[in-house]
Design an enzyme around this catalytic site. Structure first.
Site, short mmCIF file in Angstrom:
data_model
loop_
_atom_site.label_atom_id
_atom_site.label_comp_id
_atom_site.label_asym_id
_atom_site.label_seq_id
_atom_site.Cartn_x
_atom_site.Cartn_y
_atom_site.Cartn_z
N ASP A 176 0.83 -1.21 0.00
CA ASP A 176 0.00 0.00 0.00
C ASP A 176 0.87 1.26 0.00
O ASP A 176 1.93 1.28 0.63
CB ASP A 176 -0.86 0.06 1.27
CG ASP A 176 -1.82 -1.11 1.41
OD1 ASP A 176 -1.55 -2.19 0.89
OD2 ASP A 176 -2.84 -0.92 2.10
N ASP A 189 -0.81 -2.45 -4.40
CA ASP A 189 -2.04 -2.48 -3.60
C ASP A 189 -2.62 -1.06 -3.64
O ASP A 189 -2.29 -0.30 -4.55
CB ASP A 189 -1.78 -2.98 -2.17
CG ASP A 189 -3.02 -3.65 -1.59
OD1 ASP A 189 -4.07 -2.98 -1.53
OD2 ASP A 189 -2.96 -4.83 -1.22
N ASP A 190 -3.47 -0.70 -2.68
CA ASP A 190 -4.06 0.64 -2.73
C ASP A 190 -2.99 1.72 -2.81
O ASP A 190 -2.00 1.68 -2.08
CB ASP A 190 -4.92 0.88 -1.48
CG ASP A 190 -6.12 -0.05 -1.42
OD1 ASP A 190 -6.80 -0.20 -2.44
OD2 ASP A 190 -6.37 -0.63 -0.34
N HIS A 240 -4.00 -0.87 -6.76
CA HIS A 240 -5.42 -1.22 -6.71
C HIS A 240 -6.34 -0.02 -6.76
O HIS A 240 -7.54 -0.17 -6.69
CB HIS A 240 -5.71 -2.04 -5.46
CG HIS A 240 -5.07 -3.39 -5.46
ND1 HIS A 240 -5.17 -4.27 -4.41
CD2 HIS A 240 -4.31 -4.02 -6.40
CE1 HIS A 240 -4.51 -5.39 -4.70
NE2 HIS A 240 -3.97 -5.25 -5.90
N ARG A 257 -12.35 3.77 -5.80
CA ARG A 257 -12.78 2.57 -5.07
C ARG A 257 -13.24 2.89 -3.64
O ARG A 257 -12.51 3.53 -2.88
CB ARG A 257 -11.59 1.61 -5.00
CG ARG A 257 -11.92 0.26 -4.43
CD ARG A 257 -10.66 -0.57 -4.31
NE ARG A 257 -10.96 -1.99 -4.25
CZ ARG A 257 -10.08 -2.92 -3.89
NH1 ARG A 257 -8.85 -2.59 -3.55
NH2 ARG A 257 -10.42 -4.18 -3.86
N LYS A 264 -14.80 0.64 -0.46
CA LYS A 264 -15.04 -0.76 -0.08
C LYS A 264 -15.35 -0.87 1.40
O LYS A 264 -14.63 -0.35 2.24
CB LYS A 264 -13.83 -1.62 -0.45
CG LYS A 264 -12.49 -1.05 -0.04
CD LYS A 264 -11.31 -1.92 -0.45
CE LYS A 264 -9.98 -1.22 -0.22
NZ LYS A 264 -8.79 -2.05 -0.32
#
Ligand SMILES: *[C@@H]1O[C@H](CO)[C@@H](O)[C@H](O)[C@H]1NC(C)=O
Ligand SMILES: *[C@@H]1O[C@H](CO)[C@@H](O)[C@H](O)[C@H]1NC(C)=O
Ligand SMILES: *[C@@H]1O[C@H](CO)[C@@H](O)[C@H](O)[C@H]1NC(C)=O
Length: 358
Positions: free
Chosen positions: A178, A199-200, A221, A252, A254
């Site tokens: 991340d 990742d993020d 991501h 995104r 989530k």
């Protein structure tokens, strides 16, 4: 002959006591000199040097107003600390870090096994900003073993022109690297970052008045809110003028279906350019779990007042939806100027009225 060193030591102590600690005491040119810089109001950390395996740099609890200059490359020898550890911690009030000419190298490729934080070899997280206010400018971070920045409990912090580069050998295995994980923070601004990771790029887990402006995200991501777990509240995020390239998602949000006491409110994404998106251009889901989406959304953490304006670019795969929403309790989504080409038709459920782009 024994007297001389003792007198020297005494003189040094006296200087410290008047808090005009000798300049050399505030400059660390090796790992073992860092502890001695605590208490200085202007610290220089001057690479190149190596932090021995299983050691960390602790710059928490600094004197208010401390400035830190980081130059050269500080390399962290591979060790076996796990993800409850951070290789670097910085904390204190009104701390100004100038990393324009400084690099932290975490030796990520020596850890990367494709399992990230979910198993495999132990991997420490990289930099924790803990209850820090002030700023960091221009630091370069390469090779995070796992998560790069944890921004925890910070109020009033500007992170500007930071580069996170987790490419290099084994890049494909750099899972969970991340960029910026923000939790329990207010008034945090991240501007001008370049993040190459897996990742993020950003994950706002909780907090208020968070801004993410003019950043470049590649390989990861996407720019994320969440994952929202029980009790996590995100309220007031502005995400503006960012570019997301060759990533799973761009926009995104989530949440876990069962995130009781959590919520996401008042999030704005403006002027996002995306390309090479392999999963979803825009994804808002209330069925998230770390092990994968369940397809069964739950509204324990409502998602409200989400504004998207001018989100444009291209998908990598015709088979993947440009916009995907799976909600159980969502309201007031206001989307305008959504133009994402090259993917499958949008699929939106659990939100009424359906926003533009759905
Ligand atoms: C960040 O980089 C931009 C572009 O190079 C530059 O204009 C700006 O002054 C930098 N910001 C800081 C705080 O150094
Ligand atoms: C939404 O959040 C932004 C950023 O924190 C803030 O400036 C704005 O006032 C908030 N809007 C509302 C209606 O609360
Ligand atoms: C919430 O859901 C996740 C994923 O299904 C599960 O792992 C977790 O145990 C659940 N938490 C509670 C409190 O039920």
């Amino acid at each position: 002959m024994k007297f001389l060193p003792i007198i020297t030591a005494f003189a040094a102590t006296t200087v410290m006591a008047t808090s005009t600690k000798g300049r050399s005491g505030c400059v660390a040119t090796s790992y073992d000199q860092i502890a001695g810089t605590k208490g200085c109001s202007a610290i220089t950390i001057q690479g190149p040097f190596t932090v021995p395996a299983n050691n960390i740099i602790d710059l928490s609890g600094l004197k208010a107003g401390t400035t830190i200059k980081i130059t050269g490359t500080i390399t962290f020898a591979k060790g076996n600390l796990d993800e409850n550890n951070y290789l670097v911690t910085i904390g204190g009030t009104n701390i100004k870090v100038d990393g324009t000419r400084g690099t932290f190298n975490g030796n990520g490729p020596l850890y990367w096994d494709g399992k990230g934080g979910n198993g495999g070899v132990n991997k420490p997280k990289f930099v924790r900003l803990s209850k820090m206010s002030g700023s960091i400018t221009g630091l370069t971070i390469i090779g995070s073993p796992v998560h790069t920045f944890a921004v925890n409990g910070c109020q009033g912090l500007a992170l500007t022109n930071i580069t996170i580069d987790n490419r290099g050998p084994k890049y494909a295995l750099a899972h969970n690297t991340d960029g910026f994980d923000v939790s329990s923070c207010s008034d945090v601004t991240i501007t001008g970052a370049k993040v190459y990771n897996n990742d993020d790029c950003l994950a706002v887990n909780s907090g208020t008045n968070i801004a993410f402006n003019g950043n470049y995200c590649e390989g990861g991501h996407g720019i994320s809110i969440g994952s929202i777990k029980a009790g996590a509240v995100v309220d007031g995020v502005v995400i503006k003028g960012n570019t997301v390239v060759n990533s799973a998602n761009a926009v995104r949000i989530k949440a876990y279906a069962n995130a009781t006491g959590g919520r996401v409110n008042n999030v704005t994404y403006t002027d996002t350019t995306l390309s090479g998106i392999t999963d979803y251009g825009i994804v808002i889901q209330q069925d998230y779990t770390n092990a994968g989406a369940t397809g069964k959304p739950g509204g324990a953490a409502p998602i409200t007042n989400i504004n998207l304006y001018n989100i444009h670019g291209t998908m990598a795969k015709k088979s993947r939806q440009s916009v995907y929403i799976l909600c159980a309790k969502c309201s007031n989504f206001n989307f305008q100027k959504i133009a994402i080409a090259g993917g499958a038709a949008p699929q939106c459920s659990g939100i009424s009225p359906k926003p533009m782009g759905c």
